[in-house]
Design a protein around this motif. Sequence first.
Motif, PDB file in Angstrom:
ATOM      1  N   SER A 115     -77.770  54.174 -10.775  1.00  0.00           N
ATOM      2  CA  SER A 115     -76.835  53.655 -11.680  1.00  0.00           C
ATOM      3  C   SER A 115     -76.651  52.377 -11.271  1.00  0.00           C
ATOM      4  N   ALA A 116     -76.921  51.942 -10.220  1.00  0.00           N
ATOM      5  CA  ALA A 116     -77.013  50.522  -9.784  1.00  0.00           C
ATOM      6  C   ALA A 116     -78.150  49.595 -10.320  1.00  0.00           C
ATOM      7  N   GLN A 117     -79.159  50.559 -10.521  1.00  0.00           N
ATOM      8  CA  GLN A 117     -80.337  49.934 -11.327  1.00  0.00           C
ATOM      9  C   GLN A 117     -80.223  49.965 -12.843  1.00  0.00           C
ATOM     10  N   LYS A 118     -79.216  50.530 -13.202  1.00  0.00           N
ATOM     11  CA  LYS A 118     -78.797  50.588 -14.689  1.00  0.00           C
ATOM     12  C   LYS A 118     -79.548  51.720 -15.464  1.00  0.00           C
ATOM     13  N   GLN A 119     -80.144  52.748 -14.569  1.00  0.00           N
ATOM     14  CA  GLN A 119     -81.130  53.654 -15.158  1.00  0.00           C
ATOM     15  C   GLN A 119     -79.881  54.949 -15.410  1.00  0.00           C
ATOM     16  N   TYR A 120     -79.055  54.826 -16.238  1.00  0.00           N
ATOM     17  CA  TYR A 120     -78.066  55.778 -16.304  1.00  0.00           C
ATOM     18  C   TYR A 120     -78.251  57.172 -16.551  1.00  0.00           C
ATOM     19  N   GLN A 121     -79.194  57.482 -17.521  1.00  0.00           N
ATOM     20  CA  GLN A 121     -79.953  58.540 -17.839  1.00  0.00           C
ATOM     21  C   GLN A 121     -80.633  59.325 -16.857  1.00  0.00           C
ATOM     22  N   HIS A 122     -81.431  58.729 -16.112  1.00  0.00           N
ATOM     23  CA  HIS A 122     -81.925  59.324 -14.666  1.00  0.00           C
ATOM     24  C   HIS A 122     -80.696  59.459 -13.934  1.00  0.00           C
TER      25      HIS A 122
END
Length: 803
Positions: free
Chosen positions: A561-568
């Motif tokens: 989530s910190a890398q904005k990869q919310y789906q993962h």
Amino acid sequence: MASRQSLSHLKLEAEIERCRAECQWERIPGLVRQWNPKAQESTDDFANLLLAEALLELCLRENVAKLKDSIPLVASKEPKLQEAKNYLTGILNRGKLLPKHITEALLIMGKLHYMEGSYRDAVSMYARAGIDDISLDDEPLYLMRLMTEAFLIKGLSLERSTATIASRARLSEREEEAIACFEKASCIGQVYLQELEKSTNSAHTRGSKGSSPSHDFELGYFLEAALQCAYAAHFKRGNVLKGIKELRDVLRVVETKATQNFKMAASKQLAEVLLHSLSENCYWSPLKAPQPELHNKDAHSFPNNILSLKPQTHTGDNLYCPQDNIEEALLLLLISESMANRDAVISRAPEQKEDRAVSLQNASAVYDLLTITMARRGQYAMLSECLERAMKLAFGEFHLWYQLALSMISCGKFAYAVSVLKECCKLCPSDPTIPLLAAKVCIGPLHWLEEGECFAKLVTEMGEGAGDFLAKGFLALGLVYSLQASEATQKCAQDDLSKKALQALQRAHELDPEDPQIILYLSLQLGLVRQISKATEHIQEALKLRKDDLHSLHLLALLLSAQKQYQHAIDVIDMALSEYPENFGDCEKESSLAEAPLTRKHSGMFLAVPDAHDPENGSQRASSIAASRLEQAMSEITMHSSTQRQGPMQQWVTLEHIWLLAAELFMEQQELKEAGFCLHEAGSLFPTSHTVLYMRGRLAEMKGCLEEAKQLYDEALAVNPDGGKIMHSLGLVLTRLERKSLAEKVLRDAVRMQSTSHEAWNGLGQVLQEEGKHEAAGECFLTALDLEASSPICPFTVIPREL
């Protein structure tokens, strides 16, 4: 003159009888000389009988250890035994005594043969005496003792002469006969000891001038064996239920002063059998009818033809009766513990060293069994109380101190446990597990970081002496520094402590590169200093070693989530929920992640209700602990007595959390009425919770009631002065109320408390911009943007940092 001599003679006879009953063998030769001054020069068979018995008993006292080891005594090497044998042989050869005294001589001779290892001769002596037909009613007490020993020795002799029996049926008959002898010996012995104590107390009460002062009667080898052999024989043959029945019967008999130590050992032994050899399905209550296979036992257990008097037993109305084997074992062990503490030898005098060692050994065995029993029922508070009573015995004894520390940890007495563990460290300074355990308690429930650092350094300073635990020592040190960094209010202190934490965790990783816990916390620390790429690499390495670790999955989701990869991140949370469906925290994170892409576009609001750790940043700050304790105390005071909460506190905290999350969702959807209902339910659980007050303030703010919102934020901040999120919201409300200087001060405090919070920096920038401080506001906005780029959906510190 003749009447005076007759009276004196009768008194001597009575005194001799008393000494024989009380086993005062040292006095017998002197009394015999008074009774017959020429006894050793003449052939007075009765005097010789008394001397033979006294000599045999004195020889027995000197050779108890050999008898316990079944080592026969050799008459040629034991002068007292040889002299007693000569006396008895002469008496039986001449046969001049009265029949009852001849019977006594046969009983004593049988005992002598047993001590020599002549088991068949012993049995033949008892057969000649006809012990099965002797009546003890209205007979002197010493004869009851002789008969107790006779049945015991006959049973032991039958047991030890079975090697030559080839027939299985005959062998079984011999074993049954031996057990019957043991049961008769036990019953007669119990009556003898009770009657002896009555006689002694009566004589002491009368204070008669003719009798000597009473002495403390101690169980001899054969008397103690008589009480034990019946149930021991059943256990030896594998008849556990019969052994338990016999042992219960022995313990139910009213104890005497002489049997107190025996009762303590027997209680401990029964507890061991109940815990080790009896399942709950086979258990029967002591007051209920025994198992069917035990019904036939009572027919021959008590020798009514020999003695009409039965042992006095404990009886009464409304007696407590255990319902299962654990309850009975616990009751027995508590009785044993009481007796062990009462009779404990605590003197440090050199001459009492051996007695002190025996006392400690007996008490330790009881406390070990108590630990096993109480742990089965989770009664750690009671166990810690019992072990505290053992401390008078525990000078320099590591085992009891360590058991006390473990019990205190288990029942939540953490501060006392640390004090005890300090003593354990002194007693065993080379054991690294002790300071590690103390560090675990200090870091976790107590949050005593300075003490935790000291304990961790004790391990790291051991170097190679700590062995495989050296890595754990550096892990503990790294966690302490990481928590101290989260609490530091100065930026330079935060950076310095974060650097120390990273160095300690990297050293731990070097020492044990395949420990998933070390890799997890190394990854977490890298995340805290916003080295997201390295942190992700390490957490993936940890998951390769332990694929289903909850905290590792949780941290991976936060890093994504910190890398904005919310789906993962959502996919990882789904995976975690499939492994841990009962974990409420993961459900919350999934809700947060689902909301995140939408809320970033407009309101900036998302599910951020705090975790079960620190309400603001996940770490257990000292102020947060104080706040939670204050909330709990005040909530209990304000709550009406009819609505007192039942059950574990954690379930009520979780319920409050659910209501707050529901309120958050309704507020996000602008359904303020429903949100108010949810906050009312949460407030009914914890009326003074700073989280509830904070959420009520947010609801009031959304309704436009700014003064009410400010008042609620002030109340929340009074309960939790270090609440960075509360400060942020209060600062924004003050800005809208045109109190900009105070808003700036509050928001600077928020930034100081949470230097990595992009929301706090953004709020401070807004206030500075409205005050016309554009350059300072720009710096705040740039900092907020930089932090937001690597900011997870929830703070990294929601991951618990504990050993």
